[in-house]
Design an enzyme around this catalytic site. Structure first.
Site: not given
Length: 508
Positions: A140, A270
């Site tokens: 922070k 695929h």
């Protein structure tokens, strides 16, 4: 506000000390003072550097079995003090709080403790309180403080102080703060997941190890993989793995895992199998798999559950393929397969895969259990007067494994533990069957004696009738249609053996 800040005091309290010594030595060379607790303080002093004890600063010892060590205003005040605010500076002076410019801290190994099978109390004790609070406080206040929140950040921090001394820029401190919140969010997600116990009361997923791909599904799309591929594979040859490669590799692994205990070779294109066969000898499995669709095999992904030998490597070397996956390769097989520089050659490791699947969709996420059901003989219910032969049952179960891993709507035709043909991704089940029949005929297969499986029930007898006309006399399907009796009646009238499983395997 100064862009660059010098580190004068460092709070160091870590679980993992590997690699920490180089950082301590470099900071000591820069005149940085150390503040620490317990084992880490003894570690720093063992390197020959003085280290102040946190309990001397706070006036409190480590209490409650180590649960409370750093949770004190003199620690958090020193981290959260905003150096540019006169009011903050006056207060730290009034209460004799030293400014802390660097925090190096990591967290108790919560996930490792859960994975070890430890009891609930041991797991709870690995929920870090002080560490997570230090991380959040330092992150922070990144304008003034550097936070190194895990051993993964040891090297980048060491690189900075090696090059620039005990000085960091605001940009560097912000990067470490970002990494710190990644650590804390992942940690809290893991804790929530343990408490939630699979109830799915909220969706939390924190994945690390980002791998930026060349692009996504198409070149104009960005692609990133979050996960640790090194836990699943050793890549021993070939180009960088792409987004589409990963989709095919995932489909290949899911498919081959259906065939435990049988030497099997599969070819995928695929995400769907275009060739697959089980045989006692691997090279024979390869030949039978390739025969299923030698056209689609071009540019495909190959996978087997058996060590690849020289004989098999010599035969597959003539085919252009993207990826091959196997548990291992003989040395002379690798000498053949590595002749093409771009081939991706993967050695698969023993690694668990997640039991949950999720997909982003609309403005949310779909979550489901992975489909882990694989039918056996005990799951089959005969619904026709004619019983299938043992060989037909073997082929039915074989085909059912393939259809489970094929895109819906899907029909699979198999014979002699060989994928004869499949119809996948069709909007109509009849079209899927027609596609499979046409493909089988184009490659010269005799469908007499073949079996058919479907990933869902037949709402009408039409597919069974089409298959029957081609000589297919054994069918396996989930059942469950309101018109099942019409299908069963057709089977009885035309001598078709049918079994149902009661389990659908839709795959989209």
């Amino acid at each position: 506000m100064s862009e660059s800040k010098r580190i004068k005091t460092a709070l160091v309290s870590v679980y993992h000390k590997d690699g920490l010594d180089a950082i301590i030595r470099r900071l000591a060379e820069e005149g940085v003072e150390f503040l620490s607790t317990g084992g880490t303080r003894h570690f720093i002093e063992s390197l020959g550097y003085p280290c102040h004890a946190v309990e001397d600063l706070t006036g409190y010892p480590s209490i409650l079995g180590g649960r409370v060590k750093t949770l004190h205003p003199k620690v958090f005040g020193g981290i959260l003090c905003r150096r540019e605010l006169e009011e903050d500076r006056q207060q730290v002076t009034q209460y004799e709080i030293p400014e802390i410019d660097l925090v190096i801290v990591d967290l108790y190994p919560f996930e490792d403790t859960v994975a070890s099978g430890a009891d609930a109390q041991s797991i709870i004790e690995k929920i870090d309180i002080g560490g997570i609070s230090l991380i959040r406080a330092a992150a922070k206040n990144f304008n003034d403080v550097v936070i190194v929140a895990s051993k993964a950040q040891y090297k980048p921090f060491l690189d900075i102080i090696t090059e620039n001394g005990a000085v960091t820029t605001r940009e560097e401190r912000r990067w470490f703060a970002k990494e710190a919140f990644a650590v804390s969010s992942h940690y809290d997600s893991a804790i929530f997941g343990w408490f939630d116990g699979g109830e799915d009361s909220a969706f939390r997923c924190a994945a690390e190890e980002p791998k930026v791909l060349r692009y996504g599904e198409n070149p104009h799309q960005k692609g990133v993989f979050f996960g640790d591929l090194n836990k699943m594979f050793d890549q021993i040859h070939g180009k960088e793995i792409s987004y589409n490669n990963l989709l095919d590799i995932n489909a290949a692994v899911d498919l081959i895992d259906e065939f435990k205990g049988e030497t099997t070779f599969a070819i995928l294109k695929h995400n769907n199998a275009c060739g697959l066969a089980s045989r006692p000898v691997l090279v024979d499995a390869w030949r039978a798999a390739l025969a299923g669709d030698p056209v689609s095999a071009f540019g495909g992904v190959l996978v087997t559950n058996t060590v690849v030998d020289r004989a098999t490597a010599e035969e597959i070397n003539g085919l252009f393929f993207e990826v091959i996956i196997a548990p291992d390769y003989d040395v002379d097989a690798l000498q053949i397969l590595t002749q093409k520089k771009n081939r991706i050659i993967l050695v698969r490791k023993e690694a668990e895969t997640p039991k949950k699947q999720f997909r982003s969709l609309l403005n949310g996420v779909l979550v489901q259990d992975r489909d882990l059901k694989t039918e056996t003989r005990d799951d089959l219910k005969q619904v026709s007067e004619k019983a299938p032969s043992d060989a037909e049952i073997d082929d039915m179960l074989f085909a059912n494994k393939i259809v489970k891993q094929s895109k819906s709507n899907a029909i699979v035709l198999a014979k002699g533990k060989q994928l004869v043909a499949s119809g996948v991704g069709q909007t109509s089940r009849v079209d899927a069957l027609k596609q499979a029949i046409e493909k089988a005929k184009s490659f010269g297969f005799d469908l007499n004696g073949a079996v058919m499986t479907s990933d869902a029930f037949f709402p009408f007898p039409d597919c069974v009738e089409l298959a029957d006309k081609e000589g297919i006399k054994a069918v396996i399907q989930p059942g469950g249609s309101v018109k099942d009796e019409l299908t069963f009646q057709y089977c009885n009238e035309h001598g078709v053996a049918m079994v149902i499983t009661g389990v659908r395997h839709f795959k989209h």
